[in-house]
Design a protein around this motif. Structure first.
Motif, PDB file in Angstrom:
ATOM      1  N   GLN A 100      43.197  41.141  44.102  1.00 18.12           N
ATOM      2  CA  GLN A 100      43.665  41.229  42.723  1.00 18.12           C
ATOM      3  C   GLN A 100      42.609  40.747  41.747  1.00 18.12           C
ATOM      4  OE1 GLN A 100      46.317  42.471  41.156  1.00 18.12           O
ATOM      5  NE2 GLN A 100      47.105  43.338  43.066  1.00 18.12           N
ATOM      6  N   SER A 101      41.917  39.661  42.104  1.00 20.91           N
ATOM      7  CA  SER A 101      40.863  39.138  41.247  1.00 20.91           C
ATOM      8  C   SER A 101      39.740  40.158  41.090  1.00 20.91           C
ATOM      9  CB  SER A 101      40.311  37.836  41.834  1.00 20.91           C
ATOM     10  OG  SER A 101      39.282  37.316  41.021  1.00 20.91           O
ATOM     11  N   ALA A 102      39.345  40.784  42.197  1.00 15.86           N
ATOM     12  CA  ALA A 102      38.304  41.804  42.141  1.00 15.86           C
ATOM     13  C   ALA A 102      38.768  43.008  41.329  1.00 15.86           C
ATOM     14  CB  ALA A 102      37.912  42.228  43.546  1.00 15.86           C
ATOM     15  N   ALA A 103      40.031  43.370  41.465  1.00 15.88           N
ATOM     16  CA  ALA A 103      40.566  44.488  40.694  1.00 15.88           C
ATOM     17  C   ALA A 103      40.490  44.207  39.199  1.00 15.88           C
ATOM     18  CB  ALA A 103      42.002  44.780  41.116  1.00 15.88           C
ATOM     19  N   HIS A 104      40.809  42.990  38.800  1.00 13.26           N
ATOM     20  CA  HIS A 104      40.704  42.629  37.375  1.00 13.26           C
ATOM     21  C   HIS A 104      39.266  42.764  36.885  1.00 13.26           C
ATOM     22  CE1 HIS A 104      44.830  41.528  37.141  1.00 13.26           C
ATOM     23  NE2 HIS A 104      44.727  40.369  37.785  1.00 13.26           N
ATOM     24  N   ALA A 105      38.325  42.276  37.684  1.00 18.00           N
ATOM     25  CA  ALA A 105      36.916  42.349  37.299  1.00 18.00           C
ATOM     26  C   ALA A 105      36.452  43.803  37.208  1.00 18.00           C
ATOM     27  CB  ALA A 105      36.055  41.575  38.295  1.00 18.00           C
ATOM     28  N   LEU A 106      36.874  44.620  38.149  1.00 19.47           N
ATOM     29  CA  LEU A 106      36.487  46.021  38.134  1.00 19.47           C
ATOM     30  C   LEU A 106      37.110  46.756  36.954  1.00 19.47           C
ATOM     31  CD1 LEU A 106      36.753  46.661  41.962  1.00 19.47           C
ATOM     32  CD2 LEU A 106      34.678  46.957  40.599  1.00 19.47           C
ATOM     33  N   ARG A 107      38.354  46.434  36.618  1.00 22.91           N
ATOM     34  CA  ARG A 107      38.986  47.065  35.455  1.00 22.91           C
ATOM     35  C   ARG A 107      38.246  46.710  34.173  1.00 22.91           C
ATOM     36  NH1 ARG A 107      43.945  45.555  38.210  1.00 22.91           N
ATOM     37  NH2 ARG A 107      44.897  47.429  39.105  1.00 22.91           N
TER      38      ARG A 107
END
Length: 231
Positions: A100-107
């Motif tokens: 989830q943390s990586a998804a936020h950064a990628l978004r």
């Protein structure tokens, strides 16, 4: 139950001091989120650092700042911790909230460029290993989880030390973003990854190592607090 923890990474044997300083800084940032805790940081590469930190903290939990349950976490670190009766926790790369943390950064990265995930390829750059499948499997699982979470057109992994090598995986991707699965800004992240991407002609954005992510201290702090509450 201890309220002390030691964050441990491999570090750089040829130049241990910069990564040693980075781990100590990370420990300070984690401690700021955990009132009442004492948090230390040490690398295995810096001679005497692990033992000195343990002596200072007493009997800390050992938090492996590694991306997978590999050789260093299951054998090297475990053997260092066992004689002192230290509990070794699960490594950073297995944190449930990391996807989830990586998804936020990628978004954030995609939004800043006006890109859509379904028109973008995700490239996970990882270490790999000539002797263990754990590192490669971890990277593949990470890429697959992020593809499922965000709907990337494609998600693939490329490795520094085993096929498919990063320079091969990074070729001909078109619109793409690279997420390096590296904990520290050490040799692979500073030299091998950019060299492989340059060789492949990769022109997309490259996210930083996890040590530079603003979410990383919070992920570690939440993990320590969660495990303390359930102990």
């Amino acid at each position: 139950m201890p309220r002390t923890a030691l964050i441990v990474a491999h570090g750089s044997p040829s130049d241990p001091d910069p990564q040693e300083a980075a781990l100590r800084d990370l420990a300070v940032r984690v401690a700021a989120l955990l009132p009442g805790w004492r948090i230390g940081g040490a690398t295995l590469a810096k001679q005497g650092s692990f033992d000195a930190a343990v002596a200072e903290l007493g009997t800390p939990w050992v938090y492996p700042y590694f991306m997978a349950r590999g050789y260093f976490t299951k054998k090297v670190l475990a053997e260092r911790a066992a004689p002192q009766g230290l509990r070794v926790l699960e490594p950073f790369g297995t944190e449930p909230a990391l996807v989830q943390s990586a998804a936020h950064a990628l978004r954030r990265e995609l939004d800043g460029r006006g890109w859509q995930a379904d028109g973008t390829t995700l490239l996970v750059a990882a270490h790999g290993s000539a002797v263990s499948r754990t590192s490669a499997e971890s990277a593949r699982d990470f890429a697959a989880a992020l593809k499922s979470e965000m709907g990337f057109a494609e998600a693939r992994a490329g490795y520094v030390e085993e096929p498919p090598f990063l320079a091969d995986s990074a070729q001909g991707l078109g619109q793409a973003v690279c997420l390096p699965q590296f904990a520290l800004n050490a040799g692979h992240m500073l030299e091998d990854v950019p060299e492989a991407l340059a060789e492949a002609g990769f022109a997309g954005p490259v996210l930083p190592a996890f040590i530079d992510w603003p979410e990383t201290p919070e992920l570690i702090a939440q993990s320590l607090e969660r495990q303390a509450n359930s102990a």
